[in-house]
Scaffold this motif. Structure first.
Motif, PDB file in Angstrom:
ATOM      1  N   VAL A   1       1.076  -1.375  -0.167  1.00 42.36           N
ATOM      2  CA  VAL A   1       0.094   0.110  -0.096  1.00 42.36           C
ATOM      3  C   VAL A   1       1.161   1.344  -0.234  1.00 42.36           C
ATOM      4  CG1 VAL A   1      -1.842   1.393   1.531  1.00 42.36           C
ATOM      5  CG2 VAL A   1      -1.655  -1.082   1.475  1.00 42.36           C
TER       6      VAL A   1
ATOM      7  N   GLY B   1       3.619   6.480  10.726  1.00 39.72           N
ATOM      8  CA  GLY B   1       3.428   5.160   9.554  1.00 39.72           C
ATOM      9  C   GLY B   1       2.046   4.420  10.701  1.00 39.72           C
TER      10      GLY B   1
ATOM     11  N   SER C   1       1.826   1.389  11.139  1.00 36.67           N
ATOM     12  CA  SER C   1       2.521   0.370  13.209  1.00 36.67           C
ATOM     13  C   SER C   1       2.561   0.791  13.634  1.00 36.67           C
ATOM     14  CB  SER C   1       3.269  -0.432  11.838  1.00 36.67           C
ATOM     15  OG  SER C   1       4.019  -0.693  11.101  1.00 36.67           O
TER      16      SER C   1
ATOM     17  N   ASN D   1      -1.239   2.498  15.724  1.00 36.53           N
ATOM     18  CA  ASN D   1      -1.585   0.936  16.795  1.00 36.53           C
ATOM     19  C   ASN D   1      -1.010   0.980  17.543  1.00 36.53           C
ATOM     20  OD1 ASN D   1      -3.919   0.052  14.232  1.00 36.53           O
ATOM     21  ND2 ASN D   1      -2.118  -0.234  12.751  1.00 36.53           N
TER      22      ASN D   1
ATOM     23  N   HIS E   1      -3.607  -6.951  10.124  1.00 37.21           N
ATOM     24  CA  HIS E   1      -1.723  -6.156   9.380  1.00 37.21           C
ATOM     25  C   HIS E   1      -0.941  -7.171  10.701  1.00 37.21           C
ATOM     26  CE1 HIS E   1       1.940  -4.522   8.146  1.00 37.21           C
ATOM     27  NE2 HIS E   1       1.038  -4.297   7.468  1.00 37.21           N
TER      28      HIS E   1
ATOM     29  N   CYS F   1       1.507  -5.800  11.673  1.00 36.93           N
ATOM     30  CA  CYS F   1       1.824  -4.793  12.692  1.00 36.93           C
ATOM     31  C   CYS F   1       0.940  -5.105  14.269  1.00 36.93           C
ATOM     32  CB  CYS F   1       1.769  -3.747  12.238  1.00 36.93           C
ATOM     33  SG  CYS F   1      -0.020  -2.508  12.225  1.00 36.93           S
TER      34      CYS F   1
ATOM     35  N   VAL G   1      -5.378  -5.377   4.630  1.00 38.97           N
ATOM     36  CA  VAL G   1      -4.839  -4.916   3.614  1.00 38.97           C
ATOM     37  C   VAL G   1      -3.986  -6.155   2.378  1.00 38.97           C
ATOM     38  CG1 VAL G   1      -2.235  -6.740   4.916  1.00 38.97           C
ATOM     39  CG2 VAL G   1      -1.488  -5.040   3.396  1.00 38.97           C
TER      40      VAL G   1
ATOM     41  N   ASP H   1      -7.895  -0.421  13.079  1.00 41.77           N
ATOM     42  CA  ASP H   1      -6.684  -0.023  12.414  1.00 41.77           C
ATOM     43  C   ASP H   1      -7.483  -0.326  10.420  1.00 41.77           C
ATOM     44  OD1 ASP H   1      -4.420   0.232  10.376  1.00 41.77           O
ATOM     45  OD2 ASP H   1      -4.553  -1.975  10.491  1.00 41.77           O
TER      46      ASP H   1
ATOM     47  N   TYR I   1      -4.550   1.827   5.773  1.00 42.93           N
ATOM     48  CA  TYR I   1      -5.052   1.244   4.817  1.00 42.93           C
ATOM     49  C   TYR I   1      -5.717   2.287   4.261  1.00 42.93           C
ATOM     50  CZ  TYR I   1      -7.001  -0.859   0.733  1.00 42.93           C
ATOM     51  OH  TYR I   1      -7.809  -0.085  -0.752  1.00 42.93           O
TER      52      TYR I   1
ATOM     53  N   ASP J   1      -3.291   6.205   8.133  1.00 43.23           N
ATOM     54  CA  ASP J   1      -2.134   6.388   7.470  1.00 43.23           C
ATOM     55  C   ASP J   1      -2.251   7.407   6.723  1.00 43.23           C
ATOM     56  OD1 ASP J   1       0.528   5.592   8.294  1.00 43.23           O
ATOM     57  OD2 ASP J   1       0.206   3.745   7.217  1.00 43.23           O
TER      58      ASP J   1
ATOM     59  N   HIS K   1       0.314   8.466   4.598  1.00 42.16           N
ATOM     60  CA  HIS K   1       1.033   8.184   3.715  1.00 42.16           C
ATOM     61  C   HIS K   1       0.552   6.987   2.452  1.00 42.16           C
ATOM     62  CE1 HIS K   1       4.436   5.466   7.002  1.00 42.16           C
ATOM     63  NE2 HIS K   1       3.111   5.050   6.076  1.00 42.16           N
ATOM     64  N   LYS K   2      -0.487   6.357   3.254  1.00 42.27           N
ATOM     65  CA  LYS K   2      -1.231   5.629   2.226  1.00 42.27           C
ATOM     66  C   LYS K   2      -1.770   6.595   1.228  1.00 42.27           C
ATOM     67  CE  LYS K   2      -0.307   1.636   4.220  1.00 42.27           C
ATOM     68  NZ  LYS K   2       0.209   1.643   5.516  1.00 42.27           N
TER      69      LYS K   2
HETATM   70  C1  LIG Z   1      -4.547  -2.599   7.583  1.00 40.10           C
HETATM   71  C2  LIG Z   1      -3.521  -2.061   7.792  1.00 40.10           C
HETATM   72  N1  LIG Z   1      -2.334  -1.856   9.025  1.00 40.10           N
HETATM   73  C3  LIG Z   1      -0.970  -1.514   9.459  1.00 40.10           C
HETATM   74  C4  LIG Z   1      -0.040  -1.174   7.929  1.00 40.10           C
HETATM   75  C5  LIG Z   1       1.043  -0.712   8.688  1.00 40.10           C
HETATM   76  O1  LIG Z   1       1.414   0.893   7.987  1.00 40.10           O
HETATM   77  P1  LIG Z   1       2.819   1.060   8.041  1.00 40.10           P
HETATM   78  O2  LIG Z   1       3.327   0.329   7.063  1.00 40.10           O
HETATM   79  O3  LIG Z   1       2.957   2.277   7.999  1.00 40.10           O
HETATM   80  O4  LIG Z   1       3.521   0.710   8.784  1.00 40.10           O
HETATM   81  C6  LIG Z   1      -0.755  -1.736   7.038  1.00 40.10           C
HETATM   82  C7  LIG Z   1       0.461  -0.917   5.666  1.00 40.10           C
HETATM   83  O5  LIG Z   1      -0.009  -1.643   4.549  1.00 40.10           O
HETATM   84  C8  LIG Z   1      -2.326  -1.482   6.471  1.00 40.10           C
HETATM   85  O6  LIG Z   1      -1.960  -1.907   5.373  1.00 40.10           O
END
Ligand SMILES: Cc1ncc(COP(=O)(O)O)c(C=O)c1O
Length: 475
Positions: free
Chosen positions: A84, A141, A143, A146, A183, A185, A240, A265, A268, A292, A294-295
């Motif tokens: 993403v 970001g 992660s 969360n 995810h 994370c 994701v 979460d 995305y 996020d 940056h997505k």
């Molecule tokens: C659903 C989801 N949660 C968390 C994340 C983690 O985000 P980041 O990569 O910005 O730490 C992503 C990353 O693709 C994601 O798609």
């Protein structure tokens, strides 16, 4: 070599750097999405000695031009479909430069950057229908967003004793629930917070890859019967793998009944609320939310964001105010709401680009990505060599290259190798994932540059590489 630059030198080098980026932008359409770093260049970079000698700034910019910019990750390209990762809004790049030049630490205090971060957080709270007095923070970001949210959850569910006693005062292990599609994370967060991966339950999903409510309820009941302590549902608003959105209202109801924390979460998919609000009903009931920018807000990396409904609890979880930080405190500091003390000026790019594009503009861009995904799904349905595996409501499509005559047990390997060839040859960049124990191709469109023609190029590149593989492997 003096560290400082004269204003004239700074201006000259800055213009040169901007020219370098503008040239990349101009060539984007004709360049491969990604090309491998040549082995000798990789060796040179990896084994570069400690710079005891000085190098002049122009030589350094020339090296960036020859050794770094030609080998991008690829996400500026219209045919980048992996993970993403969106292209950055070009004005966001300029804002990033200005933020670096301004160089504020946005820990807090009475300076412009602090107020800009409050302003963008207020805008985002409005878009997500969160109370205006909820707590919020920009971070690196999804992660980290969360982790911060779940740290507040842990603090609250431990009755506020976590900071002093850690888990020592807890009578029963805490249990957190996510779906099998949650995810990775979330696992990292649960491990880091000391709850332990064994206590992160992965609840099965239905055929739309959404958390199965009956299975969740059965697991909560079993955990309670075993003397464990259910504390939180970590739902996904856009997984994701397929972009599935868990049934947020039903989960919020269970959280109310069981006294659980509802975390969502939306790293995305969260911003999809702008285009498809009806899919997100219940998200406004979350105790915490990770998104996020940056997505799907097309910010240059890094830019994540976390909200916690109860601002006081968020502050209680993190606030430490040592004596040397007691001045300049008309408002609480951002550093009291998260992990970092010194914090970058991430808000500037959001503040600039959100105004440049406008919410209506974002709504159109996100809807366009969703529409392109529907178009791709239709092309796959009508193509004899592909089969559609998952067509989510957002902008992720999973499918397989499965031409007639190829044995089912060969398809995993065929699809894996196919992607490696397409990645290497550079017409498009996509990745695979596993769904229902099968290797599938995964295309995520979070890209304001992608067009219908790019989708045709992608499918043609896959079909062509697939044919070549079948011939060379005599399948
Ligand atoms: C659903 C989801 N949660 C968390 C994340 C983690 O985000 P980041 O990569 O910005 O730490 C992503 C990353 O693709 C994601 O798609």
């Amino acid at each position: 070599m003096p560290i400082d630059l004269s204003p004239e030198e700074f201006r000259r080098l800055g213009y040169r750097a901007v020219d370098m980026l503008a040239d990349r932008l101009a060539q984007l359409h004709d360049l491969p999405v990604r090309r491998p770093v040549p082995p000798d260049l990789r060796e040179k970079i990896l084994h570069q000695p400690v710079p005891e000698d000085v190098t002049d700034a122009d030589t350094l910019l020339t090296t960036i031009q020859s050794d770094i910019l030609p080998y991008p990750m690829g996400n500026a390209s219209s045919r980048f479909f992996a993970w993403v990762n969106s292209p950055p809004a070009p004005l966001g790049i300029i804002a990033e430069l200005l933020a670096a030049g301004h160089n504020a630490s946005v820990a807090g205090g009475d300076h412009a950057a602090t107020y800009i971060e409050h302003a963008v957080l207020n805008w985002l709270k409005t878009l997500f229908h969160l109370p205006s007095d909820s707590g919020g923070l920009l971070c690196s970001g999804g992660s980290v967003a969360n982790i911060i949210a779940l740290a507040v959850m842990r603090h609250v569910q431990a009755g506020g004793n976590m900071r002093a006693h850690g888990f020592n005062g807890e009578s029963a292990p805490m249990v957190v629930y996510t779906s099998t599609q949650g995810h990775s994370c979330l696992q990292k967060a649960i491990e880091l917070l000391g709850i332990g991966n064994d206590y992160l339950r992965r609840i099965p999903v239905n055929d739309r890859y959404e958390m199965d409510i009956a299975a969740l309820q059965a697991q909560i009941a079993a955990d309670k019967a075993a003397g464990l302590r259910p504390v939180c549902i970590a739902a996904s608003a856009g997984t994701v793998n397929t972009g599935a959105i868990d049934p947020l209202n039903a989960l919020a109801d269970i959280c109310e009944q069981e006294n659980l924390w509802l975390h969502v979460d939306g790293a995305y998919g969260g911003m999809g609320i702008l285009a498809r609000p009806e899919l997100y009903s219940g998200m406004e009931r979350a105790d915490s939310l990770a998104i996020d920018p940056h997505k799907w807000l097309y910010m240059p990396v890094e830019c994540g964001c976390v909200f916690v409904r109860d601002e006081a609890k968020m502050r209680e979880t993190f606030s430490v105010i040592p004596p040397y930080l007691r001045d300049d405190r008309d408002m609480p500091w951002f550093s009291e709401y998260g992990i970092q003390q010194t914090r970058g000026f991430k808000a500037l790019k959001l503040w600039v680009v959100m105004q440049q594009i406008g919410i209506e503009g974002y709504r159109d861009l996100i809807q366009r990505d969703i529409d392109l995904s529907k178009t791709l799904q239709s092309k796959i349905r009508h193509h004899p060599d592909f089969e559609l595996t998952a067509a989510g409501e957002l902008s992720i499509t999973c499918f397989r290259y499965a031409p007639a005559g190829i044995a089912a047990e060969q398809l995993d390997e065929l699809n894996r190798e196919l992607v490696l060839i397409v990645q290497r040859e550079g017409q498009a960049f996509l990745t695979t994932t596993i769904l229902n124990n099968q290797r599938v191709l995964r295309v995520c469109i979070v890209n304001f540059r992608t067009t219908d023609a790019d989708l045709d190029i992608l499918l043609a590149a896959l079909a062509d590489a697939g044919q070549r593989l079948i011939i060379t492997r005599s399948m």
